[in-house]
Design a protein around this motif. Sequence first.
Motif, PDB file in Angstrom:
ATOM      1  N   GLN A   1       0.821  -1.209   0.000  1.00 58.27           N
ATOM      2  CA  GLN A   1       0.000   0.000   0.000  1.00 58.27           C
ATOM      3  C   GLN A   1       0.854   1.258   0.000  1.00 58.27           C
ATOM      4  O   GLN A   1       0.598   2.195  -0.770  1.00 58.27           O
ATOM      5  N   TYR A   2       1.874   1.269   0.860  1.00 56.98           N
ATOM      6  CA  TYR A   2       2.695   2.474   0.993  1.00 56.98           C
ATOM      7  C   TYR A   2       3.476   2.764  -0.284  1.00 56.98           C
ATOM      8  O   TYR A   2       3.887   3.898  -0.534  1.00 56.98           O
ATOM      9  N   ALA A   3       3.677   1.738  -1.104  1.00 53.54           N
ATOM     10  CA  ALA A   3       4.357   1.914  -2.389  1.00 53.54           C
ATOM     11  C   ALA A   3       3.427   2.470  -3.457  1.00 53.54           C
ATOM     12  O   ALA A   3       3.884   2.857  -4.537  1.00 53.54           O
ATOM     13  N   GLY A   4       2.118   2.494  -3.188  1.00 59.70           N
ATOM     14  CA  GLY A   4       1.167   2.974  -4.182  1.00 59.70           C
ATOM     15  C   GLY A   4       0.761   1.910  -5.181  1.00 59.70           C
ATOM     16  O   GLY A   4       0.273   2.241  -6.265  1.00 59.70           O
ATOM     17  N   TYR A   5       0.928   0.630  -4.825  1.00 61.14           N
ATOM     18  CA  TYR A   5       0.625  -0.468  -5.732  1.00 61.14           C
ATOM     19  C   TYR A   5      -0.767  -1.075  -5.508  1.00 61.14           C
ATOM     20  O   TYR A   5      -1.451  -1.417  -6.457  1.00 61.14           O
ATOM     21  N   THR A   6      -1.147  -1.279  -4.263  1.00 62.39           N
ATOM     22  CA  THR A   6      -2.462  -1.836  -3.954  1.00 62.39           C
ATOM     23  C   THR A   6      -3.105  -1.018  -2.847  1.00 62.39           C
ATOM     24  O   THR A   6      -2.440  -0.220  -2.173  1.00 62.39           O
ATOM     25  N   ALA A   7      -4.389  -1.227  -2.661  1.00 61.39           N
ATOM     26  CA  ALA A   7      -5.123  -0.580  -1.569  1.00 61.39           C
ATOM     27  C   ALA A   7      -6.015  -1.612  -0.912  1.00 61.39           C
ATOM     28  O   ALA A   7      -6.601  -2.459  -1.588  1.00 61.39           O
ATOM     29  N   ALA A   8      -6.124  -1.541   0.414  1.00 64.90           N
ATOM     30  CA  ALA A   8      -6.954  -2.492   1.150  1.00 64.90           C
ATOM     31  C   ALA A   8      -8.423  -2.132   0.996  1.00 64.90           C
ATOM     32  O   ALA A   8      -8.808  -0.967   1.084  1.00 64.90           O
ATOM     33  N   THR A   9      -9.240  -3.150   0.766  1.00 67.21           N
ATOM     34  CA  THR A   9     -10.700  -2.978   0.732  1.00 67.21           C
ATOM     35  C   THR A   9     -11.310  -3.920   1.756  1.00 67.21           C
ATOM     36  O   THR A   9     -12.249  -4.665   1.461  1.00 67.21           O
ATOM     37  N   LEU A  10     -10.767  -3.863   2.957  1.00 65.72           N
ATOM     38  CA  LEU A  10     -11.146  -4.790   4.014  1.00 65.72           C
ATOM     39  C   LEU A  10     -12.498  -4.469   4.637  1.00 65.72           C
ATOM     40  O   LEU A  10     -13.153  -5.344   5.173  1.00 65.72           O
ATOM     41  N   GLY A  11     -12.895  -3.208   4.594  1.00 57.25           N
ATOM     42  CA  GLY A  11     -14.099  -2.814   5.296  1.00 57.25           C
ATOM     43  C   GLY A  11     -13.831  -2.456   6.741  1.00 57.25           C
ATOM     44  O   GLY A  11     -14.712  -1.994   7.461  1.00 57.25           O
ATOM     45  N   SER A  12     -12.588  -2.651   7.193  1.00 60.47           N
ATOM     46  CA  SER A  12     -12.219  -2.314   8.560  1.00 60.47           C
ATOM     47  C   SER A  12     -12.036  -0.809   8.692  1.00 60.47           C
ATOM     48  O   SER A  12     -11.599  -0.138   7.759  1.00 60.47           O
ATOM     49  N   THR A  13     -12.372  -0.276   9.849  1.00 59.78           N
ATOM     50  CA  THR A  13     -12.189   1.165  10.079  1.00 59.78           C
ATOM     51  C   THR A  13     -10.850   1.466  10.740  1.00 59.78           C
ATOM     52  O   THR A  13     -10.566   2.616  11.036  1.00 59.78           O
ATOM     53  N   ALA A  14     -10.047   0.458  10.978  1.00 63.59           N
ATOM     54  CA  ALA A  14      -8.750   0.677  11.616  1.00 63.59           C
ATOM     55  C   ALA A  14      -7.746  -0.326  11.073  1.00 63.59           C
ATOM     56  O   ALA A  14      -7.827  -1.511  11.363  1.00 63.59           O
ATOM     57  N   HIS A  15      -6.811   0.167  10.268  1.00 66.05           N
ATOM     58  CA  HIS A  15      -5.806  -0.747   9.735  1.00 66.05           C
ATOM     59  C   HIS A  15      -4.565   0.038   9.318  1.00 66.05           C
ATOM     60  O   HIS A  15      -4.546   1.278   9.343  1.00 66.05           O
ATOM     61  N   ASN A  16      -3.516  -0.690   8.937  1.00 63.92           N
ATOM     62  CA  ASN A  16      -2.235  -0.071   8.612  1.00 63.92           C
ATOM     63  C   ASN A  16      -2.330   0.967   7.504  1.00 63.92           C
ATOM     64  O   ASN A  16      -1.558   1.915   7.463  1.00 63.92           O
ATOM     65  N   GLY A  17      -3.270   0.765   6.563  1.00 64.30           N
ATOM     66  CA  GLY A  17      -3.421   1.720   5.474  1.00 64.30           C
ATOM     67  C   GLY A  17      -3.861   3.087   5.940  1.00 64.30           C
ATOM     68  O   GLY A  17      -3.676   4.080   5.240  1.00 64.30           O
ATOM     69  N   GLN A  18      -4.448   3.148   7.128  1.00 66.17           N
ATOM     70  CA  GLN A  18      -4.844   4.416   7.732  1.00 66.17           C
ATOM     71  C   GLN A  18      -3.849   4.856   8.807  1.00 66.17           C
ATOM     72  O   GLN A  18      -4.157   5.742   9.604  1.00 66.17           O
ATOM     73  N   TYR A  19      -2.680   4.215   8.820  1.00 66.78           N
ATOM     74  CA  TYR A  19      -1.637   4.499   9.800  1.00 66.78           C
ATOM     75  C   TYR A  19      -2.094   4.162  11.227  1.00 66.78           C
ATOM     76  O   TYR A  19      -1.623   4.767  12.205  1.00 66.78           O
ATOM     77  N   ILE A  20      -3.015   3.220  11.343  1.00 70.93           N
ATOM     78  CA  ILE A  20      -3.417   2.684  12.643  1.00 70.93           C
ATOM     79  C   ILE A  20      -2.866   1.266  12.696  1.00 70.93           C
ATOM     80  O   ILE A  20      -3.454   0.335  12.156  1.00 70.93           O
ATOM     81  N   PHE A  21      -1.704   1.115  13.304  1.00 70.77           N
ATOM     82  CA  PHE A  21      -0.952  -0.124  13.177  1.00 70.77           C
ATOM     83  C   PHE A  21      -1.546  -1.246  14.015  1.00 70.77           C
ATOM     84  O   PHE A  21      -1.777  -1.092  15.215  1.00 70.77           O
ATOM     85  N   GLN A  22      -1.769  -2.378  13.359  1.00 67.55           N
ATOM     86  CA  GLN A  22      -2.247  -3.574  14.039  1.00 67.55           C
ATOM     87  C   GLN A  22      -1.029  -4.358  14.533  1.00 67.55           C
ATOM     88  O   GLN A  22      -0.179  -4.770  13.746  1.00 67.55           O
ATOM     89  N   GLU A  23      -0.945  -4.544  15.838  1.00 61.15           N
ATOM     90  CA  GLU A  23       0.272  -5.099  16.436  1.00 61.15           C
ATOM     91  C   GLU A  23       0.628  -6.470  15.882  1.00 61.15           C
ATOM     92  O   GLU A  23       1.798  -6.767  15.632  1.00 61.15           O
ATOM     93  N   SER A  24      -0.378  -7.322  15.684  1.00 59.95           N
ATOM     94  CA  SER A  24      -0.076  -8.674  15.207  1.00 59.95           C
ATOM     95  C   SER A  24       0.464  -8.642  13.772  1.00 59.95           C
ATOM     96  O   SER A  24       1.277  -9.494  13.396  1.00 59.95           O
ATOM     97  N   TRP A  25       0.025  -7.679  12.977  1.00 58.79           N
ATOM     98  CA  TRP A  25       0.519  -7.577  11.607  1.00 58.79           C
ATOM     99  C   TRP A  25       1.978  -7.125  11.595  1.00 58.79           C
ATOM    100  O   TRP A  25       2.794  -7.669  10.844  1.00 58.79           O
ATOM    101  N   VAL A  26       2.296  -6.135  12.398  1.00 61.34           N
ATOM    102  CA  VAL A  26       3.678  -5.647  12.464  1.00 61.34           C
ATOM    103  C   VAL A  26       4.586  -6.739  13.031  1.00 61.34           C
ATOM    104  O   VAL A  26       5.722  -6.923  12.572  1.00 61.34           O
ATOM    105  N   ASN A  27       4.080  -7.472  14.027  1.00 61.09           N
ATOM    106  CA  ASN A  27       4.844  -8.613  14.546  1.00 61.09           C
ATOM    107  C   ASN A  27       5.191  -9.581  13.425  1.00 61.09           C
ATOM    108  O   ASN A  27       6.312 -10.104  13.350  1.00 61.09           O
ATOM    109  N   ALA A  28       4.229  -9.847  12.549  1.00 57.87           N
ATOM    110  CA  ALA A  28       4.440 -10.809  11.466  1.00 57.87           C
ATOM    111  C   ALA A  28       5.544 -10.343  10.526  1.00 57.87           C
ATOM    112  O   ALA A  28       6.381 -11.150  10.090  1.00 57.87           O
TER     113      ALA A  28
END
Length: 502
Positions: A55-82
Amino acid sequence: MDNVNPNEVTEEMMGVDNLKTGAFFSQMLRRVVIINDGERLDSDYQIAQNLSHDQYAGYTAATLGSTAHNGQYIFQESWVNATFDYAYTGVMAPWQNIHRIATEQGLAEVDALATIVKVAGMHRIADTFGPIPYVNYGTSSLYDPLDEIYKKFFEELGSAIEILGNYVSGNADAKLMTDYDYIYAGSVAQWVKFANTLRLRLALRVAYADPQLAQQQAELSVQSPYGLIEATADRAALSHGLLVYHHPLQEIAYNFNAGDCRPCASIVAYMDGLNDPRIGKYFTAAAEDGEYHGVRIGISTSNMANYQGAKISNLNMDRNTTPVVWMTAAESYFLRAEGALRGWNMGGDAKSFYEQGVRISFEENGAGSADSYLADNISTPKSFEDNAGSDNYTFSTEVTPAWDDSDDFEGKLERIITQKWIALYPDGPEGWSEYRRTGYPELMPVVVNGSNGTIDTELQIRRLPYTRDEKINNAEGVASGITALGGADTGGTKLWWDKKSR
């Protein structure tokens, strides 16, 4: 005569056949970019790379339906851990085993080969977080400053190139680890070309932080008698003929819910506006109108289905043939183009390398002749009109495909990096790093910035923060990393090589 059980494999046989190191080596190859192999899943790629770097590269965008995710700079701890953990368990741990076994058995060439893969995997992690445990991995859990990590990368690549260069000298068909090599089927000559080109990539990465080191390492790569990646056949990619797999983005875009990602509006607007024939190779046209439409990152909407349906394009990927590519042949030419622009000895001029990079990218993507594209001095990136909402955007850039000798340094650099960025798709880690390093291409900022002011919306995200697990299990190490980082442990702090004035 020693008693030897005819039904058991001896230590000597294990050494000859590289059976001890082979499994670890193949594991490393499957973890530089995570693929679904039964141990790791497509969802692991999604959380470790797609929901951040891509996403940050400008290649894809998330269409998760979530209101809080990395694409909005709201970091999900388990994702960053991964992102962090999978690299250490999948790249560093098996490398450590190979290094130990190869040292015990006197297999310097195997050690060198594994080290190249280690650098290929771990520079992505260093470029994500900044200081990480690397230089003294295995003996210390402290985090190393990024400049020291890069010096170690160059030292390791230089040594590996020398060892493998000697191994292949006089025998261009020399093979190593053939049964376990999903990239080059054991071709040592091709691995050396990859290592040389990887060194060139990393040299350009530090061009603003340490220009002298950057030029030195870049020229070493170009002057090496073993060559660089120059042809499509030499690019580094997981072979479908050697490994049964599919590109994880294909699964995420088509089979996760209603499709958890779509093309980013930034790259679609660039390629559409530039009349780039590769657009049909990268993306599908929207079913509703037959045009190409992307999605901005960080969107927030009550009806995400609009961004997953007929109004929006999708990724054009074939489950059985689309490869996971580590390094394109085109990148090699764009690297040399930038080096030549900087006045380094790259064996040619910036314009010629730039145009060859575009031509090779067209070839790699089956897009036909690039002649008319390279002559186009009129087309510019298209303004984005949100086909499923109201998050429109107008670019300020007027970059065109055609080279312009009258441009100043920045104008020429923007052209080189813009085409390099298009050619790198969908390699999110590399595309994001080059955007941060150079400021090019102009990318649409996030629609929703949930960072509470720690990330500048216009400057965009510069790194991922350190992981929750490391803060719990290696507090001393994280503290050393933050000290070496020289700033707050947030997504807005620049890395050591991120020195260009904006």
